[in-house]
Design an enzyme around this catalytic site. Sequence first.
Site, PDB file in Angstrom:
ATOM      1  N   GLU A   1       0.831  -1.206   0.000  1.00 14.30           N
ATOM      2  CA  GLU A   1       0.000   0.000   0.000  1.00 14.30           C
ATOM      3  C   GLU A   1       0.874   1.268   0.000  1.00 14.30           C
ATOM      4  O   GLU A   1       0.557   2.252  -0.678  1.00 14.30           O
ATOM      5  CB  GLU A   1      -0.913   0.019   1.232  1.00 14.30           C
ATOM      6  CG  GLU A   1      -1.869  -1.167   1.319  1.00 14.30           C
ATOM      7  CD  GLU A   1      -1.308  -2.324   2.136  1.00 14.30           C
ATOM      8  OE1 GLU A   1      -2.079  -2.947   2.876  1.00 14.30           O
ATOM      9  OE2 GLU A   1      -0.090  -2.614   2.039  1.00 14.30           O
TER      10      GLU A   1
ATOM     11  N   TRP B   1      22.140 -38.252 -11.554  1.00 11.68           N
ATOM     12  CA  TRP B   1      21.074 -37.333 -11.939  1.00 11.68           C
ATOM     13  C   TRP B   1      19.944 -38.105 -12.597  1.00 11.68           C
ATOM     14  O   TRP B   1      20.152 -38.834 -13.565  1.00 11.68           O
ATOM     15  CB  TRP B   1      21.602 -36.267 -12.895  1.00 11.68           C
ATOM     16  CG  TRP B   1      22.565 -35.318 -12.249  1.00 11.68           C
ATOM     17  CD1 TRP B   1      23.892 -35.178 -12.506  1.00 11.68           C
ATOM     18  CD2 TRP B   1      22.268 -34.368 -11.220  1.00 11.68           C
ATOM     19  NE1 TRP B   1      24.447 -34.212 -11.696  1.00 11.68           N
ATOM     20  CE2 TRP B   1      23.479 -33.707 -10.898  1.00 11.68           C
ATOM     21  CE3 TRP B   1      21.107 -34.035 -10.520  1.00 11.68           C
ATOM     22  CZ2 TRP B   1      23.550 -32.716  -9.929  1.00 11.68           C
ATOM     23  CZ3 TRP B   1      21.180 -33.043  -9.558  1.00 11.68           C
ATOM     24  CH2 TRP B   1      22.394 -32.394  -9.273  1.00 11.68           C
TER      25      TRP B   1
ATOM     26  N   ARG C   1      13.681 -22.901  -5.247  1.00 17.44           N
ATOM     27  CA  ARG C   1      14.440 -22.608  -4.023  1.00 17.44           C
ATOM     28  C   ARG C   1      14.454 -21.110  -3.730  1.00 17.44           C
ATOM     29  O   ARG C   1      14.362 -20.689  -2.580  1.00 17.44           O
ATOM     30  CB  ARG C   1      15.880 -23.114  -4.161  1.00 17.44           C
ATOM     31  CG  ARG C   1      16.016 -24.617  -4.104  1.00 17.44           C
ATOM     32  CD  ARG C   1      17.467 -25.030  -4.346  1.00 17.44           C
ATOM     33  NE  ARG C   1      17.630 -26.480  -4.302  1.00 17.44           N
ATOM     34  CZ  ARG C   1      18.774 -27.104  -4.541  1.00 17.44           C
ATOM     35  NH1 ARG C   1      19.854 -26.395  -4.843  1.00 17.44           N
ATOM     36  NH2 ARG C   1      18.850 -28.427  -4.471  1.00 17.44           N
TER      37      ARG C   1
END
Length: 339
Positions: A42, A168, A182
């Site tokens: 605001e 991976w 993240r």
Amino acid sequence: MELAKKGLGTTAPNPMVGCVIVHGGKIIGEGFTSPYGGPHAEVNAINAVKEKNLLKEASLYVTLEPCSHYGKTPPCADLIAHHNIPEVYIGLKDPHLKVAGKGIKKLEAAGCKVTVGILEQECRELHKRFLTFQEKKRPYIILKWAETQDGFMAPDKTQRNSDPEPYWITNPYSRQVVHQWRSEEQAILVGTNTVLEDNPKLSTRDWVGKNPIRVILDKDLRIGTDFHVMDKSVKTMVLTQEKDTSKYIDGIDYEIMDYSKPIASQICNHLHKHSITSVMVEGGAKTLQSFLDEGLWDEARVFVGPNRFESGIPAPKFKGKLKSTQKIVSDTLSIYTHD
């Protein structure tokens, strides 16, 4: 709401709020919450109005009830009243005990016409981290993991011993998405084995954004100073059962937990005490399963990669409502909510 999202990852523990000021059918000011400690939405919207005399004939729209108390900044309700803004439209009443309708009362006492509950459900979704923290007294919990086509999170120990490099499951694009996530959450949490086996940095190195607070489960303080998570580059909290403070590392925060009891609820209590409004739980399987078993989760974000391990550590078992599915090149990302 679109403006509010620009504050994602920087405003916590404050909510990310958006505000628009309209005069004669035209937007004359807009703002969103500054990084924590800075002005609220605001204030930024009012400051953006070039001709302040128009404010006394304007309408202000805001996703969450304007605050009514002194915190890091003065009350927004007082500022709105000071400028004699005649109409205020509020998406959602603030459940924070220091606000909880007091901002609305201040505005009405100043002669302002207040309407509450505009796109209320959409505003609840926008403010889900803040609302979970206020209403459930715990952080908003996102569980994240990757699994193979045959449902494994990691290969078995014999395979790891012969080739200790990280395995991976997902492609680089999926990993970049995780780094973006993240940057959006206040904290990231992993268990001891994840650190000992993968030595992760838990950073946002593939994305522009702040690194989350690192929360590490380390029952017996097995993680030494040679691991990335202990480099003190980011605020780090260790949850341990070890009470001997001589074993603690300077510059790291420690909290005591009873590991003989369910751990997820204890973790939530510690994170709430430290005003952490959201956490992404990244592993391992045992840590993730503890949150699932205790019913303490809000979202599960699950990647399925194209490869197979045949054996190893199974991915967590859970039931959730499928919210969305998308392909990220060779990977499939499914997001579930806990209803």
